[in-house]
Design a protein around this motif. Structure first.
Motif, PDB file in Angstrom:
ATOM      1  N   UNK A 144     -22.621  46.123 131.511  1.00  0.00           N
ATOM      2  CA  UNK A 144     -23.748  45.617 132.258  1.00  0.00           C
ATOM      3  C   UNK A 144     -24.975  45.307 131.421  1.00  0.00           C
ATOM      4  N   UNK A 145     -24.843  45.346 130.086  1.00  0.00           N
ATOM      5  CA  UNK A 145     -25.983  45.002 129.220  1.00  0.00           C
ATOM      6  C   UNK A 145     -25.844  43.555 128.757  1.00  0.00           C
ATOM      7  N   UNK A 146     -26.662  43.189 127.760  1.00  0.00           N
ATOM      8  CA  UNK A 146     -26.584  41.827 127.223  1.00  0.00           C
ATOM      9  C   UNK A 146     -25.441  41.656 126.226  1.00  0.00           C
ATOM     10  N   UNK A 147     -24.783  42.745 125.879  1.00  0.00           N
ATOM     11  CA  UNK A 147     -23.690  42.625 124.913  1.00  0.00           C
ATOM     12  C   UNK A 147     -22.592  41.771 125.546  1.00  0.00           C
ATOM     13  N   UNK A 148     -22.034  40.844 124.785  1.00  0.00           N
ATOM     14  CA  UNK A 148     -21.058  39.906 125.318  1.00  0.00           C
ATOM     15  C   UNK A 148     -19.867  40.586 125.953  1.00  0.00           C
ATOM     16  N   UNK A 149     -19.449  40.048 127.089  1.00  0.00           N
ATOM     17  CA  UNK A 149     -18.245  40.558 127.735  1.00  0.00           C
ATOM     18  C   UNK A 149     -18.355  41.981 128.230  1.00  0.00           C
ATOM     19  N   UNK A 150     -19.555  42.429 128.583  1.00  0.00           N
ATOM     20  CA  UNK A 150     -19.730  43.835 128.954  1.00  0.00           C
ATOM     21  C   UNK A 150     -19.558  44.053 130.453  1.00  0.00           C
ATOM     22  N   UNK A 151     -18.474  43.498 130.977  1.00  0.00           N
ATOM     23  CA  UNK A 151     -18.097  43.751 132.369  1.00  0.00           C
ATOM     24  C   UNK A 151     -16.718  44.364 132.440  1.00  0.00           C
ATOM     25  N   UNK A 152     -16.273  44.941 131.333  1.00  0.00           N
ATOM     26  CA  UNK A 152     -14.901  45.419 131.210  1.00  0.00           C
ATOM     27  C   UNK A 152     -14.761  46.841 131.731  1.00  0.00           C
ATOM     28  N   UNK A 153     -13.595  47.113 132.329  1.00  0.00           N
ATOM     29  CA  UNK A 153     -13.270  48.473 132.750  1.00  0.00           C
ATOM     30  C   UNK A 153     -12.002  48.939 132.036  1.00  0.00           C
ATOM     31  N   UNK A 154     -11.927  50.249 131.824  1.00  0.00           N
ATOM     32  CA  UNK A 154     -10.680  50.891 131.389  1.00  0.00           C
ATOM     33  C   UNK A 154     -10.142  51.653 132.578  1.00  0.00           C
ATOM     34  N   UNK A 155      -8.852  51.501 132.837  1.00  0.00           N
ATOM     35  CA  UNK A 155      -8.235  52.252 133.932  1.00  0.00           C
ATOM     36  C   UNK A 155      -7.157  53.149 133.326  1.00  0.00           C
ATOM     37  N   UNK A 156      -7.254  54.433 133.600  1.00  0.00           N
ATOM     38  CA  UNK A 156      -6.345  55.415 133.006  1.00  0.00           C
ATOM     39  C   UNK A 156      -5.656  56.210 134.109  1.00  0.00           C
ATOM     40  N   UNK A 157      -4.430  56.618 133.802  1.00  0.00           N
ATOM     41  CA  UNK A 157      -3.651  57.417 134.756  1.00  0.00           C
ATOM     42  C   UNK A 157      -2.403  57.903 134.036  1.00  0.00           C
ATOM     43  N   UNK A 158      -1.619  58.716 134.705  1.00  0.00           N
ATOM     44  CA  UNK A 158      -0.260  58.978 134.234  1.00  0.00           C
ATOM     45  C   UNK A 158       0.567  57.816 134.749  1.00  0.00           C
ATOM     46  N   UNK A 159       1.137  57.055 133.845  1.00  0.00           N
ATOM     47  CA  UNK A 159       1.829  55.825 134.203  1.00  0.00           C
ATOM     48  C   UNK A 159       3.288  56.045 134.532  1.00  0.00           C
ATOM     49  N   UNK A 160       3.906  55.026 135.161  1.00  0.00           N
ATOM     50  CA  UNK A 160       5.262  55.250 135.665  1.00  0.00           C
ATOM     51  C   UNK A 160       6.369  54.693 134.792  1.00  0.00           C
ATOM     52  N   UNK A 161       6.061  53.873 133.815  1.00  0.00           N
ATOM     53  CA  UNK A 161       7.147  53.407 132.946  1.00  0.00           C
ATOM     54  C   UNK A 161       7.476  54.461 131.893  1.00  0.00           C
ATOM     55  N   UNK A 162       6.440  55.076 131.339  1.00  0.00           N
ATOM     56  CA  UNK A 162       6.659  56.075 130.289  1.00  0.00           C
ATOM     57  C   UNK A 162       6.593  57.503 130.803  1.00  0.00           C
ATOM     58  N   UNK A 163       6.083  57.694 132.023  1.00  0.00           N
ATOM     59  CA  UNK A 163       5.747  59.029 132.521  1.00  0.00           C
ATOM     60  C   UNK A 163       4.787  59.747 131.575  1.00  0.00           C
ATOM     61  N   UNK A 164       3.989  58.935 130.899  1.00  0.00           N
ATOM     62  CA  UNK A 164       2.937  59.461 130.044  1.00  0.00           C
ATOM     63  C   UNK A 164       1.648  58.754 130.386  1.00  0.00           C
ATOM     64  N   UNK A 165       0.678  58.894 129.498  1.00  0.00           N
ATOM     65  CA  UNK A 165      -0.641  58.326 129.767  1.00  0.00           C
ATOM     66  C   UNK A 165      -0.614  56.810 129.713  1.00  0.00           C
ATOM     67  N   UNK A 166      -1.555  56.235 130.432  1.00  0.00           N
ATOM     68  CA  UNK A 166      -1.846  54.832 130.212  1.00  0.00           C
ATOM     69  C   UNK A 166      -3.347  54.641 130.203  1.00  0.00           C
ATOM     70  N   UNK A 167      -3.801  53.689 129.415  1.00  0.00           N
ATOM     71  CA  UNK A 167      -5.189  53.239 129.463  1.00  0.00           C
ATOM     72  C   UNK A 167      -5.126  51.738 129.290  1.00  0.00           C
ATOM     73  N   UNK A 168      -5.556  51.014 130.291  1.00  0.00           N
ATOM     74  CA  UNK A 168      -5.391  49.568 130.282  1.00  0.00           C
ATOM     75  C   UNK A 168      -6.704  48.932 130.713  1.00  0.00           C
ATOM     76  N   UNK A 169      -7.104  47.852 130.038  1.00  0.00           N
ATOM     77  CA  UNK A 169      -8.434  47.284 130.228  1.00  0.00           C
ATOM     78  C   UNK A 169      -8.370  45.977 131.012  1.00  0.00           C
ATOM     79  N   UNK A 170      -9.408  45.717 131.776  1.00  0.00           N
ATOM     80  CA  UNK A 170      -9.551  44.436 132.462  1.00  0.00           C
ATOM     81  C   UNK A 170     -10.979  43.951 132.272  1.00  0.00           C
ATOM     82  N   UNK A 171     -11.115  42.676 131.993  1.00  0.00           N
ATOM     83  CA  UNK A 171     -12.436  42.092 131.811  1.00  0.00           C
ATOM     84  C   UNK A 171     -12.983  41.575 133.146  1.00  0.00           C
TER      85      UNK A 171
END
Lengths: 102, 624
Positions: free
Chosen positions: B73-100
């Protein structure tokens, strides 16, 4: 004394500083002597074309930039030591930037 | 935490208990913020602390952590990105995946640095954040709607125009718990990896949205921030590689398309060949020159990357779709034997609408086509579909069946490439392209790009997590020789943490692909802190270690850190012909583990590694 000729294709955007209209691939036909190597040829070209030197080599001017792909006669050349292999008449070297994804 | 002492933070973490439909807020102290920063850092912290090994990916006890970062939310370029984390279902381990897009900015304007969902709602709901408050709203009427319909309907019912709100949600694939479902939003952006959309679907959470509102992000030193932002843009534009993405997106120019073939990195027909004469048409330059292209930039982004395309000829005339990223051009072009760019755009957009992650879908499809072309699968197996190279009509039908779980074949495929290959038999396991951990890679022929193959296989988040692909950076070592095993594994180890730090900030990595010092300058200007590049990379290294520890405890074995046979096969043609990674794999792992300070046998970070990062609690858990 020249022992052959090598074709060097420089693809965008590595070629940007060399192309007369600022864009597009550039092809150089270079004479080579006995014992010429890929790294030796690139070092020579960098000295002759400053714009190319800036994109081919790291700021120290000694190490080739890892963001450049070197293809010799259609084969990727990126193992240490392969850069010092000898060149022969008729070889084509293609220089292109590493392009990742997203 | 006091808003007056630390810049960059909205000041609140939102807790949403979906089972009880209760919402609460909490704050983090400054020491915790410095330690984890945001984004993937918050994901790593909360996953490790709150999701025990007994919790399955679809259990109410799993967390879905949506986090912005201090630059969001600042003036830095592309600063509308989120990271979404959870225990994922393909690996049954962690996931952290970003969306702009805009969510990383708008949720902060609404008052929240992160949202942590737990539980499972009794009815379908969506979360609405605005003006310092949040509420759960009924979403039953949105069930079955695709991701674009969901976004449009929520904005309409809440009275917001296109840019007045950010909406992210799941499509039918997430609702039906397809294990490679993603979360899609702002029409053009996806957080896709490790089945994150299925995790959301298992919670009966259809969407989350945030209003633009009138909020803003506190900046400690605006006088320092502006020159720092300009220095980042100057750095991006002065480097031809990063500038090319700013100008033409990841799909690139005609030359970029052809150069991927010359470099041996374009995935073609399930890796059966590396040759693809049609590469130049599967590019952004082609779509922008042939059809109507409308820029669709993210928050504070000056680049010409994201576009919406309206196709102006042929059977899809009048259709507006998001311009694909390179990986979707690859997945729905060369990988599946399609040479029609319009079909590639339509397939890419279909995935978005259905809510399916495109890399997993693409490698699944290419495996199935190879099996069908060889006669291993027949029309009887495929419920009547002719899965041949380039038959995009059949592909569209199959993707819809997968999203809606229609028929036994599609239901099996909804389990992902690895599980499907196992069920289909040895020939499928021989030709499938995947990490043994359970997921497909991104859209490249990694036999010409060892660094990303190694990064992906050793990653703890269901996709690659490291590496640096920018201009020379004195603080982060680059890679010079792409087929030198020691150099590749050293590069991935030594650059570990840099990408994670970027993913903790709330910014798009295409806008921070410059020497780390420049990013740290902007970070310090916003927060008022005094980070060095080393401290910044340590934030990321800490997150990587916490995620590794999470995966160890959740049973993701180091024995799985290998590519499938086809993924690591030796190319039979093209520039990487005859070059094989497989003989070097074990030595690469040995080198990597040594440099990471991890135990080669168990995969566990050593106690001294964890303690150096302030992770004494994790050391005690792993080494008791």
């Amino acid at each position: 004394m020249s022992t052959g000729k090598v074709r060097v294709e420089i693809r965008p955007w590595l070629s940007d500083g060399l192309s007369p209209n600022g864009s597009g691939a550039v092809v150089l036909e270079e004479q080579i002597e006995k014992g010429a190597t890929v790294s030796g040829l690139l070092t020579r070209l960098a000295a002759e074309h400053k714009a190319l030197g800036k994109v081919l080599f790291e700021p120290d001017g000694r190490q080739l930039n890892g963001e450049v792909c070197i293809v010799v006669d259609g084969r990727l050349l990126q193992l240490p030591g392969e850069l010092d292999k000898g060149l022969k008449d008729g070889t084509t070297i293609t220089l292109l930037p590493v392009i990742d994804g997203g | 935490m006091s808003k007056s002492t630390v810049g960059g933070y909205a000041g609140k973490i939102l807790r949403v208990d979906l089972t009880r439909e209760r919402i609460s807020e909490e704050t983090l102290d400054e020491a915790t913020l410095r330690k984890w920063v945001g984004g993937v850092g918050f994901g790593a912290k909360y996953l490790y602390e709150e999701v025990s090994p007994r919790v399955k990916w679809d259990s109410p006890g799993n967390r879905l952590i949506v986090a912005s970062g201090p630059l969001g939310g600042t003036r830095v370029g592309g600063s509308g990105t989120i990271s979404i984390s959870a225990k994922g279902c393909l690996t049954n381990g962690a996931t952290s995946t970003q969306a702009n897009g805009f969510m990383g900015a708008y949720m902060k304007f609404a008052g929240y640095d992160a949202v942590i969902f737990k539980g499972k709602a009794k009815r379908w709901v969506y979360l609405y954040m605005h003006d310092g408050t949040a509420e759960l709203r009924d979403a039953q009427h949105l069930v079955g709607k695709n991701t674009w319909e969901t976004e449009d309907m929520i904005k309409a019912e809440l009275g917001y125009n296109e840019r007045g709100m950010s909406v992210f949600g799941i499509g039918p694939a997430g609702e039906n718990l397809v294990k490679f479902a993603g979360i899609f939003g702002d029409k053009d952006h996806a957080a896709g990896h490790n089945g994150i959309g299925a995790v959301m679907g298992a919670k009966k959470l259809k969407a989350f949205c945030a209003a633009r509102g009138r909020g803003s992000v506190p900046v400690k030193d605006s006088g320092q921030l502006l020159p720092a932002v300009e220095a980042i843009w100057k750095g991006l534009e002065s480097d031809p590689t990063t500038k090319a993405v700013l100008d033409w997106g990841t799909g690139g120019t005609y030359e970029a398309g052809e150069q991927r073939v010359t470099a041996g990195t374009l995935p073609v027909k399930n890796y059966l060949t590396t040759l693809y004469p049609e590469a130049r048409v599967m590019t952004c330059q082609y779509t922008r020159e042939h059809w109507n292209a409308k820029p669709n930039p993210c928050w504070a982004c000056r680049s010409h990357h994201c576009h919406m395309i309206t196709i102006t000829d042929g059977p899809y005339r009048g259709l507006t779709v998001e311009e694909p990223e390179y990986e979707m051009f690859a997945a729905w072009g060369s990988l599946v034997g399609n040479t029609d760019p319009a079909e590639a755009l339509v397939l890419s957009n279909l995935l978005t609408l259905l809510g399916l992650e495109g890399n997993e879908a693409g490698f699944l499809m290419s495996m199935l086509i190879e099996l069908y072309e060889k006669g291993v699968l027949t029309k009887k197996d495929t419920d009547g579909l002719e899965l041949t190279w380039g038959n995009t009509a059949a592909m569209r039908t199959l993707l819809e069946r997968i999203a809606y779980r229609e028929g036994a074949f599609a239901k099996l495929l909804g389990e992902g490439t690895v599980r499907a290959a196992k069920a289909l038999g040895k020939e499928a396991q021989d030709c499938g392209i995947y990490a043994l951990k359970g997921h497909s890679p991104r859209g490249h022929d990694h036999r010409g790009m060892w660094r990303e193959m190694f990064d992906t296989v050793t990653s703890d988040i269901g996709t690659y997590e490291s590496g640096y692909w920018g201009p020379p950076d004195p603080d982060v070592p680059g890679l010079r020789h792409r087929f030198a095993p020691d150099e590749v594994s050293t590069h991935i180890a030594k650059s570990k943490g840099r990408r994670q730090f970027e993913d903790a900030l709330g910014t798009c990595v295409f806008c921070t692909r410059v020497p780390l010092q420049l990013v740290v300058n902007a970070f310090n200007a916003v927060t008022g802190w005094d980070f060095t590049p080393k401290e910044a990379q340590d934030v990321g290294f800490r997150a990587a270690n916490a995620l590794r520890a999470f995966n160890i405890r959740h049973g993701v074995s180091v024995e799985l850190e290998r590519p499938s046979p086809r993924w690591s096969s030796t190319p039979v043609d093209g520039p990487a012909k005859g070059i094989s990674v497989e003989p070097h794999w074990d030595s690469m792992l040995d080198n990597y583990y040594s440099l990471m300070g991890w135990d080669r046998k168990t995969g566990k970070p050593f106690p001294e590694t964890l303690k150096s990062l302030g992770l004494e609690n994790i050391a005690a858990d792993l080494w008791k």
